[in-house]
Design an enzyme around this catalytic site. Sequence first.
Site, PDB file in Angstrom:
ATOM      1  N   LYS A 162       0.820  -1.212   0.000  1.00  0.00           N
ATOM      2  CA  LYS A 162       0.000   0.000   0.000  1.00  0.00           C
ATOM      3  C   LYS A 162       0.855   1.264   0.000  1.00  0.00           C
ATOM      4  O   LYS A 162       1.875   1.328   0.686  1.00  0.00           O
ATOM      5  CB  LYS A 162      -0.874   0.046   1.264  1.00  0.00           C
ATOM      6  CG  LYS A 162      -1.988  -0.995   1.311  1.00  0.00           C
ATOM      7  CD  LYS A 162      -2.811  -0.778   2.582  1.00  0.00           C
ATOM      8  CE  LYS A 162      -3.764  -1.929   2.866  1.00  0.00           C
ATOM      9  NZ  LYS A 162      -4.900  -2.005   1.925  1.00  0.00           N
ATOM     10  N   GLY A 181     -10.481  -2.957   9.074  1.00  0.00           N
ATOM     11  CA  GLY A 181     -10.071  -3.105  10.469  1.00  0.00           C
ATOM     12  C   GLY A 181     -11.217  -3.183  11.452  1.00  0.00           C
ATOM     13  O   GLY A 181     -11.003  -3.097  12.656  1.00  0.00           O
TER      14      GLY A 181
END
Lengths: 184, 291
Positions: B78, B150
């Site tokens: 990322k 998350g």
Amino acid sequence: MVVGVLALQGGFAEHESVLARLGVASRQVRTPQDLSGLAGLILPGGESTTIGIVAEANGLLAPLRDFAMAHPVWGVCAGVVFLARAVGRLQPTLGVLDLEVARNAYGRQRESFTAQVEVAGLGAFPGVFIRAPRLVAWGSAVEPMAWHEDEVVGVRQGHILATAFHPELTADIRLHAQFVAWCH
Amino acid sequence: MAADVLGDGLARMLKGGVIMDVVSPEQAVVAERAGACAVMALERVPADIRAQGGVARMSDPGLIREIMAAVTIPVMAKCRIGHFVEARILEAVGVDYIDESEVLTPADEVHHIHKRDFRVPFVCGCRDLGEALRRVAEGAAMIRTKGEAGTGDVSEAVRHARQVQGAIRRLTAMAEDEVAAYAKEIRAPLSLVWKTRELGRLPVVHFAAGGIATPADAALMMHLGMDGVFVGSGIFKSADPEARARAIVLAVTHYADFAKLAEVSTGLGEAMSGIAARDLADVARLAGRGW
């Protein structure tokens, strides 16, 4: 006639599209029962470790080996790895093609490339190589059938075909047409 | 053009697969053995980024290289939204795919990376059709839902998948002379809107991401028309990562076989505990990042 496409993971829908363009019915294969009555089977590109692990978990390895003994089978990219006798590491494979491959031997994705290849009987053919395996060595029953420059990128052993490049990602349907002819 | 074929081609080869977040070479090996079709190399999974706060940046190239050396499957990493230098670094490291990700703290609040100049393909997140097509216009070769990373709560990924798929259904049903106004409304390039209408789907591979924690979650996203799934915190924050990873891989292959899903969902132990996405304050929502 129905041609199967192994649909455990990877680019199976692209092969089904080409078969549809050729007017050939296809079936996605996920379980041993899905193989019954098929005239041939395409093992598509994808991740060979994933395909092998899922095939093993589904009890598909032995049925696929039996199928490949009696019917036309075509492995593309990861499908070549899945067919090969030796892949340089431990992962579930069929081992029905007397071929040794080196996985990802051209490099990583930034080294993926397109190039013209030469196919026996067809001539120039568009080659799309994506993290492709290299064909390193093969037995006497195996006949080279595609070349990129001087390197062999496709082989045939009886009714088993293996190409390191992806015809299903191009508009050229001649290899699919040839495979379908074998299935008849 | 060649780069488009190759980036799109690799995304097509990832379809029907599970891309797993890993923070070490050891986790990468567990993911590969479980049947992951790729891994996302990170210093922290989104659940920890969320818990620890602060600025989240690209991972250490040394860690990414160690993960690349540990597995044969593709490795993604990322970079921050708009941070084209982080992206160039990841390209130099040799990762197979770059995720320009809202999970990291955005580096640019206006611009995304011009992704067409890169040799390495990009995946980007989206919440709706307009956002997806803006990213494709910039050069993304693959799209994923943002979901809410998350959390272990799949509801935002479902919302985003339904937004995109529902919009495509409306687009394919509308009159031809309504298409241009619709493209303007969703702030997407007209040519890509027409292409989407012709195909009846996004013009690139479309994965689910953001909150997927169970085999059933993964199968749900496949039923909603996704081509595969990313699982972030859901695997290595669970009680038995190896078993859960394998189960999610099998669930994506067999998403329409409910007896098989029952079998693979059995005895996996605790899933990640998670946070309900609707309880998050607006500032804690990652999906709002991206323009």
